[in-house]
Design an enzyme around this catalytic site. Sequence first.
Site, PDB file in Angstrom:
ATOM      1  N   MET A  75      -4.394  -7.389   1.718  1.00 34.17           N
ATOM      2  CA  MET A  75      -4.348  -6.417   2.801  1.00 34.17           C
ATOM      3  C   MET A  75      -3.635  -7.053   4.002  1.00 34.17           C
ATOM      4  O   MET A  75      -3.842  -8.236   4.290  1.00 34.17           O
ATOM      5  CB  MET A  75      -5.765  -6.006   3.201  1.00 34.17           C
ATOM      6  CG  MET A  75      -6.613  -5.480   2.055  1.00 34.17           C
ATOM      7  SD  MET A  75      -7.344  -6.775   1.009  1.00 34.17           S
ATOM      8  CE  MET A  75      -8.728  -7.277   2.033  1.00 34.17           C
ATOM      9  N   CYS A  90      -4.916  -0.413   8.738  1.00 38.40           N
ATOM     10  CA  CYS A  90      -4.229  -0.849   7.521  1.00 38.40           C
ATOM     11  C   CYS A  90      -2.968  -1.590   7.952  1.00 38.40           C
ATOM     12  O   CYS A  90      -2.024  -0.971   8.444  1.00 38.40           O
ATOM     13  CB  CYS A  90      -3.872   0.313   6.604  1.00 38.40           C
ATOM     14  SG  CYS A  90      -2.912  -0.221   5.149  1.00 38.40           S
ATOM     15  N   SER A 133       0.831  -1.198   0.000  1.00 35.30           N
ATOM     16  CA  SER A 133       0.000   0.000   0.000  1.00 35.30           C
ATOM     17  C   SER A 133       0.869   1.253   0.000  1.00 35.30           C
ATOM     18  O   SER A 133       2.068   1.196   0.301  1.00 35.30           O
ATOM     19  CB  SER A 133      -0.917   0.035   1.229  1.00 35.30           C
ATOM     20  OG  SER A 133      -1.904  -0.973   1.177  1.00 35.30           O
ATOM     21  N   SER A 167      -7.950   1.181  -3.740  1.00 30.79           N
ATOM     22  CA  SER A 167      -8.061   1.135  -2.279  1.00 30.79           C
ATOM     23  C   SER A 167      -6.682   1.089  -1.632  1.00 30.79           C
ATOM     24  O   SER A 167      -6.495   1.575  -0.510  1.00 30.79           O
ATOM     25  CB  SER A 167      -8.877  -0.088  -1.852  1.00 30.79           C
ATOM     26  OG  SER A 167      -8.205  -1.295  -2.181  1.00 30.79           O
TER      27      SER A 167
END
Length: 403
Positions: free
Chosen positions: A324, A111, A26, A73
């Site tokens: 994730m 996250c 991310s 995302s």
Amino acid sequence: MSSFTSVKTHAKQIKIPATYMRGGTSKGVFFELTDLPEAAQTAGRIRDQLLLRVIGSPDPYGKQIDGMGGATSSTSKTVILSKSEVADHDVDYLFGQVSIDKAFVDWSGNCGNLTAAVGAFAISNGLVDADRIPENGICTVRIWQKNIEKTIIAHIPMTDGEVQETGDFELDGVTFPAAEVQIEFLDPADDGEDGGAMFPTGNVVDTLDVPNIGSFQATFINAGIPTIFLNAEDLGYTGTELQDQINNDNDALAKFETIRAYGALKMGLIQDVSEVASRQHTPKIAFVAKPIDYISSSGKHVLSSDIDVLVRALSMGKMHHAMMGTAAVAIGTAAAIPNTLVNLAAGGGERQTVRFGHPSGTLKVGAEAVQHNGQWQVKKAIMSRSARVIMEGWVRVPAETLQ
């Protein structure tokens, strides 16, 4: 003569210290709390407006061209850090998942990927006491994750008094190697008074009835992040799907969102299915299958012998390009507990580690599960990620953002 007959005066832009970082698979914009404008230092409308404008949302074009977001995302994320107010912790970590096409910031979860960057930022920005930082070796950063009120430990490599970011650790889903950062998620499951909130229904497998769609076996788990696991076969999939196969199918995405809504209702996260529209970050939804060979998004051949289970997960309404970090914790936890859908797809029995296949490749996560008074508990989940500062300086937003 100019075609402009008059010029309207607007407020100037303001600039705010910020760091753009990759953490795991991310990217996000990192702020120190005290660097934010005073009106945005507390939770509320002004803070949300600021973060939306920084990222470039809401964007009806879905591109976030006028902001720092990357229109996925994984890249529409913000982090606010401060010296910890919790005893025996170094830094408080607050995560905001910014919607791409809607005007809201979801504060309902963590996250896990960006967690890998939190420790490095905290060290480099003076949020960790100097006497706890070794000149060379590993710095242990104690993180208080404010969204979910959990402790995370990040082990950050140090070289000559500075955070080491380069290295030879390879992470599927990230093109270039970097330094390895080991992350420990302590007591990652939800804390229920009866000790059973890890499985909010009290069962490791349930039947989820979704009107006009069907009934599905499902494992509902609160570990890392609330997650709904389904069998790929029940959905008509193999578990080897890549992003385009799901994300280019609007009917499939709508189906997943409806299933997610009814799953959230069964987990007690919402009181009515309509509420899920304003809760895009949680719960996550994923589907699992027994291992078979497949080709990853980079063209890498993933052999069934190299993995224990196949997992594909959706985030913010789209299938994730890798996995994730918080969902990886949920996968590791569920794999460690006999008879969950993840555990059964991985071959059943008790295990302390699982290597799963995702669209970009593979990932290994460890979790140790024990039973206490008939309830399953997981004290720690461990995985390795990497992180890197991409750019630092100031981000600019129009001053009217703060009104």
